[in-house]
Design an enzyme around this catalytic site. Sequence first.
Site, mmCIF file in Angstrom:
data_model
loop_
_atom_site.group_PDB
_atom_site.id
_atom_site.type_symbol
_atom_site.label_atom_id
_atom_site.label_comp_id
_atom_site.label_asym_id
_atom_site.label_seq_id
_atom_site.Cartn_x
_atom_site.Cartn_y
_atom_site.Cartn_z
ATOM 1 N N SER A 115 -5.617 -36.586 15.478
ATOM 2 C CA SER A 115 -5.432 -36.202 14.071
ATOM 3 C C SER A 115 -6.782 -35.912 13.454
ATOM 4 O O SER A 115 -7.824 -36.422 13.894
ATOM 5 C CB SER A 115 -4.747 -37.338 13.303
ATOM 6 O OG SER A 115 -4.816 -37.127 11.903
ATOM 7 N N TYR A 166 -3.639 -46.283 10.963
ATOM 8 C CA TYR A 166 -3.283 -45.011 11.593
ATOM 9 C C TYR A 166 -4.544 -44.255 12.020
ATOM 10 O O TYR A 166 -4.646 -43.787 13.167
ATOM 11 C CB TYR A 166 -2.470 -44.165 10.622
ATOM 12 C CG TYR A 166 -2.164 -42.761 11.083
ATOM 13 C CD1 TYR A 166 -1.080 -42.502 11.912
ATOM 14 C CD2 TYR A 166 -2.948 -41.679 10.671
ATOM 15 C CE1 TYR A 166 -0.785 -41.206 12.326
ATOM 16 C CE2 TYR A 166 -2.665 -40.385 11.086
ATOM 17 C CZ TYR A 166 -1.589 -40.147 11.912
ATOM 18 O OH TYR A 166 -1.301 -38.863 12.322
#
Length: 309
Positions: free
Chosen positions: A201, A214
């Site tokens: 990401s 995350y």
Amino acid sequence: MTQALSKKAIAKKAIAKHAASKTAAKKSGGTMPAQEQDRQPGREREMRPQPDYEPKVAGSGRLRGKVALITGGDSGIGRAIAVAMAREGADVAILYLEEEKDAADTAKAVEDEGRTVLKVAGDVGDETFCREAVEKTVARFGRIDILVNNAAEQHETDDIREIDAKQIERTFRTNIFSFFYMTKHALRHMSAGGAIINTASITAYRGHKTLLDYSATKGAIVAFTRSLSQALIEDGIRVNAVAPGPIWTPLIPASFDAEHVANHGKSAPMHRPGQPNEVAPCYVFLASEEASYISGQVLHPNGGSMVAS
């Protein structure tokens, strides 16, 4: 002539779907209509507008005869990867937690491309399930050529003091432990020429103040990718990653409040979220022979954001 017409029809359909998404965003006053979902993983069927997952171009057989195993393959980026790889000739196994309707939609889309699909439901944070999913895939298809570690979850928290051990463990189990489990068991059935592709990401490079756990897992995925690529280079198995920016997937309304969702992607240089079918081609490329000299690298479909890699 037939192929040319096919490509023209595909392009026309992609343009129409993109225009529909822009119209919906304009009507809402934001990038996307404000909406929320009350559970993770999110449901693609409940999203408005629906994410664009269909490939934009006709296939050319780049993955003909291959078998791809994709975690989180029922929706979002995972669905787009499954359909894109099927269009290029691969049979596909999709792993998902419990979203039966989304998984059925993905399976039909793969079958519409003329390929065979296997659906396996369960928790990738559990190593036993990962082993069994690999065994079911091999029993069905005989081998695994492509492993896509894509499953993820995220939980927005404003203050690190509010993040408890249960949340941290849950996020790490889904987002990085599963990558170890799936790779460990899939490698027993992979040979030279195989490819492993991990979903990282943009948060691995830029961080995110309300997605601490995350973001930490996504940073771990980048390090895991680079290290694993070195470990497997002599086996002829390439390992790469894709680090998407803001993409319109079920994870967004399942993670954020309605106002955040309505503005999702506006901070990107392109001022909009990407669609899953704008990310999936990265995976197809990395899985194909076109990427035969690429390993340990990360591709960045993120709407123009600059990252230090």
